[in-house]
Scaffold this motif. Structure first.
Motif, mmCIF file in Angstrom:
data_model
loop_
_atom_site.group_PDB
_atom_site.id
_atom_site.type_symbol
_atom_site.label_atom_id
_atom_site.label_comp_id
_atom_site.label_asym_id
_atom_site.label_seq_id
_atom_site.Cartn_x
_atom_site.Cartn_y
_atom_site.Cartn_z
ATOM 1 N N GLY A 154 0.494 -1.448 0.044
ATOM 2 C CA GLY A 154 -0.008 -0.223 -0.033
ATOM 3 C C GLY A 154 0.706 1.429 -0.022
ATOM 4 N N TRP A 155 2.300 1.352 0.324
ATOM 5 C CA TRP A 155 3.028 2.257 0.318
ATOM 6 C C TRP A 155 3.069 2.549 -0.492
ATOM 7 C CZ3 TRP A 155 5.595 2.604 5.825
ATOM 8 C CH2 TRP A 155 4.599 2.480 6.804
ATOM 9 N N SER A 156 3.618 4.005 -1.338
ATOM 10 C CA SER A 156 4.107 4.703 -2.543
ATOM 11 C C SER A 156 6.138 4.027 -2.069
ATOM 12 C CB SER A 156 4.256 5.811 -2.052
ATOM 13 O OG SER A 156 4.552 6.423 -1.802
ATOM 14 N N GLY A 157 7.238 4.234 -3.235
ATOM 15 C CA GLY A 157 8.256 3.859 -2.735
ATOM 16 C C GLY A 157 9.046 5.003 -1.643
ATOM 17 N N SER A 158 8.532 5.550 -2.157
ATOM 18 C CA SER A 158 9.097 7.378 -1.324
ATOM 19 C C SER A 158 8.553 7.275 0.127
ATOM 20 C CB SER A 158 8.589 8.652 -1.770
ATOM 21 O OG SER A 158 7.688 8.789 -1.929
ATOM 22 N N LYS A 159 7.398 6.758 -0.266
ATOM 23 C CA LYS A 159 6.842 6.953 1.738
ATOM 24 C C LYS A 159 7.458 5.598 2.351
ATOM 25 C CE LYS A 159 2.594 6.385 4.898
ATOM 26 N NZ LYS A 159 1.280 6.305 4.670
ATOM 27 N N LYS A 160 7.467 4.334 1.399
ATOM 28 C CA LYS A 160 8.973 3.562 2.253
ATOM 29 C C LYS A 160 9.792 4.321 2.833
ATOM 30 C CE LYS A 160 7.076 0.089 -0.218
ATOM 31 N NZ LYS A 160 6.913 -1.110 -0.879
ATOM 32 N N ALA A 161 10.765 4.322 1.907
ATOM 33 C CA ALA A 161 11.817 5.038 2.369
ATOM 34 C C ALA A 161 11.991 5.959 3.193
ATOM 35 C CB ALA A 161 12.698 5.437 0.673
ATOM 36 N N TRP A 162 11.626 7.362 3.106
ATOM 37 C CA TRP A 162 11.212 8.463 4.512
ATOM 38 C C TRP A 162 10.829 7.796 5.972
ATOM 39 C CZ3 TRP A 162 8.460 10.296 8.435
ATOM 40 C CH2 TRP A 162 8.597 11.676 9.258
ATOM 41 N N CYS A 163 9.171 6.661 5.599
ATOM 42 C CA CYS A 163 9.232 5.928 6.876
ATOM 43 C C CYS A 163 10.487 4.696 7.911
ATOM 44 C CB CYS A 163 8.267 5.021 6.524
ATOM 45 S SG CYS A 163 6.424 6.062 6.713
ATOM 46 N N CYS A 164 11.165 4.421 6.526
ATOM 47 C CA CYS A 164 12.339 3.136 7.147
ATOM 48 C C CYS A 164 13.798 4.108 7.476
ATOM 49 C CB CYS A 164 12.871 2.408 6.061
ATOM 50 S SG CYS A 164 13.824 2.014 6.407
ATOM 51 N N GLN A 165 13.511 5.617 7.201
ATOM 52 C CA GLN A 165 14.444 5.791 7.580
ATOM 53 C C GLN A 165 14.703 6.743 8.886
ATOM 54 O OE1 GLN A 165 16.373 8.588 4.258
ATOM 55 N NE2 GLN A 165 17.973 9.840 5.517
ATOM 56 N N HIS A 166 13.107 7.672 8.471
ATOM 57 C CA HIS A 166 13.437 8.256 9.620
ATOM 58 C C HIS A 166 12.266 7.496 11.405
ATOM 59 C CE1 HIS A 166 13.568 10.713 6.291
ATOM 60 N NE2 HIS A 166 14.294 11.777 7.435
ATOM 61 N N GLU A 167 11.819 6.914 10.848
ATOM 62 C CA GLU A 167 10.619 5.786 12.188
ATOM 63 C C GLU A 167 11.706 4.519 11.924
ATOM 64 O OE1 GLU A 167 6.375 7.275 12.657
ATOM 65 O OE2 GLU A 167 7.363 9.351 11.822
ATOM 66 N N GLY A 168 12.210 3.841 11.209
ATOM 67 C CA GLY A 168 11.932 2.940 11.603
ATOM 68 C C GLY A 168 11.156 1.681 10.788
ATOM 69 N N LYS A 169 10.134 1.772 10.202
ATOM 70 C CA LYS A 169 8.789 1.618 9.951
ATOM 71 C C LYS A 169 8.731 0.946 8.476
ATOM 72 C CE LYS A 169 6.251 3.552 13.789
ATOM 73 N NZ LYS A 169 4.844 4.065 13.485
ATOM 74 N N GLY A 170 8.308 -0.076 8.149
ATOM 75 C CA GLY A 170 8.332 0.072 6.907
ATOM 76 C C GLY A 170 9.502 -0.893 5.915
ATOM 77 N N CYS A 171 10.417 -1.504 6.866
ATOM 78 C CA CYS A 171 11.967 -1.207 6.096
ATOM 79 C C CYS A 171 11.724 -2.474 6.084
ATOM 80 C CB CYS A 171 12.839 -1.012 7.249
ATOM 81 S SG CYS A 171 12.794 0.228 8.151
ATOM 82 N N VAL A 172 12.534 -2.766 4.557
ATOM 83 C CA VAL A 172 12.396 -4.209 3.926
ATOM 84 C C VAL A 172 13.741 -5.137 4.844
ATOM 85 C CG1 VAL A 172 13.132 -5.524 1.773
ATOM 86 C CG2 VAL A 172 11.672 -2.968 1.969
ATOM 87 N N ALA A 173 13.575 -5.847 4.607
ATOM 88 C CA ALA A 173 14.558 -7.232 5.804
ATOM 89 C C ALA A 173 15.457 -7.651 4.244
ATOM 90 C CB ALA A 173 14.188 -8.025 7.100
ATOM 91 N N THR A 174 16.799 -8.098 4.967
ATOM 92 C CA THR A 174 17.108 -8.388 4.295
ATOM 93 C C THR A 174 17.728 -10.079 4.460
ATOM 94 O OG1 THR A 174 19.020 -7.137 3.988
ATOM 95 C CG2 THR A 174 19.468 -8.982 3.315
ATOM 96 N N PRO A 175 16.982 -11.209 3.935
ATOM 97 C CA PRO A 175 17.307 -12.449 4.402
ATOM 98 C C PRO A 175 17.580 -12.713 4.841
ATOM 99 C CG PRO A 175 16.766 -12.352 1.980
ATOM 100 C CD PRO A 175 16.580 -10.937 2.704
ATOM 101 N N CYS A 176 17.578 -14.040 5.442
ATOM 102 C CA CYS A 176 20.047 -14.787 6.128
ATOM 103 C C CYS A 176 20.083 -15.523 4.271
ATOM 104 C CB CYS A 176 19.518 -15.567 7.399
ATOM 105 S SG CYS A 176 18.965 -14.793 8.607
ATOM 106 N N PRO A 177 21.191 -16.170 4.652
ATOM 107 C CA PRO A 177 21.161 -16.938 3.193
ATOM 108 C C PRO A 177 20.760 -17.841 3.463
ATOM 109 C CG PRO A 177 23.420 -16.172 3.809
ATOM 110 C CD PRO A 177 21.865 -15.307 4.461
ATOM 111 N N THR A 178 20.586 -18.866 1.970
ATOM 112 C CA THR A 178 19.811 -20.166 2.749
ATOM 113 C C THR A 178 21.147 -21.197 1.623
ATOM 114 O OG1 THR A 178 18.677 -19.878 0.777
ATOM 115 C CG2 THR A 178 17.771 -20.362 3.105
ATOM 116 N N SER A 179 21.665 -22.457 2.283
ATOM 117 C CA SER A 179 22.626 -23.474 2.045
ATOM 118 C C SER A 179 21.360 -24.616 0.783
ATOM 119 C CB SER A 179 23.284 -23.829 3.119
ATOM 120 O OG SER A 179 22.216 -24.004 3.756
ATOM 121 N N ARG A 180 22.122 -25.281 0.015
ATOM 122 C CA ARG A 180 21.156 -26.173 -0.529
ATOM 123 C C ARG A 180 22.069 -27.266 -0.463
ATOM 124 N NH1 ARG A 180 19.352 -23.116 -6.108
ATOM 125 N NH2 ARG A 180 18.753 -21.104 -4.902
#
Length: 180
Positions: A154-180
């Protein structure tokens, strides 16, 4: 008289070096379609030696580790999209921003252009004038609580970036690497 001295025997000949062994199969070749392309012998060998092509193993459409060093030139566009979206590799560089809102921020009111003030106010909440006009007020450009439950869709890219940077919300987490 004593017998003449004799030369010592030559040293024994060393054994030949062990033969170099090459893998029976290259488990990288054809891996993207292993379930339909590989022979049963290759599947068995690669499963035992490289943990690839094993029965019950999920067939992924792409192996994002293959060709990663040359992904820009060597991968198809669908593989680039798939690997970027799901494994966060092979992603294009994000576009550069038109302004660095940290540069000159201490003196933004006098030192920034009108364009930079407007852009930084709208996108990063920096350089907003205290009086009405321009960005309006010094209030936050986004309400990061609004729509938080569905921020990814639901959020725009700029809202995601702003909220992540300023309030720590809407941040995309980097997943842990998986082994095969």
């Amino acid at each position: 008289p004593p017998p003449p001295p004799t030369a010592p025997p030559p040293p024994p000949t060393p054994p030949p070096p062990p033969p170099t062994t090459r893998p029976l199969f290259d488990c990288g070749i054809g891996y993207e379609a292993w379930s339909t392309v590989w022979t049963d012998a290759k599947k068995t060998w690669c499963c035992a030696h490289a943990r690839r092509g094993c029965p019950g193993q999920v067939q992924l459409p792409y192996d994002c580790s293959l060709g990663l060093k040359n992904w820009r030139a060597g991968w198809s566009e669908p593989k680039k999209r798939w690997c970027c979206e799901r494994q966060h590799v092979g992603c294009p560089d994000p576009p550069s921003l038109p302004y660095d809102c940290m540069a000159g921020f201490a003196n933004w009111a006098a030192g920034w252009s009108v364009g930079k003030k407007s852009w930084c106010c709208q996108h990063e909440g920096k350089g907003c004038p205290a009086s009405t006009g321009g960005c309006g007020t010094t209030s936050k450009p986004y309400d990061c609580a609004a729509g938080l439950a569905h921020w990814q869709a639901g959020w725009s890219g700029s809202k995601k970036a702003w909220c992540c940077q300023h309030e720590g919300k809407g941040c995309v987490a980097t997943p842990c690497p998986t082994s095969r």
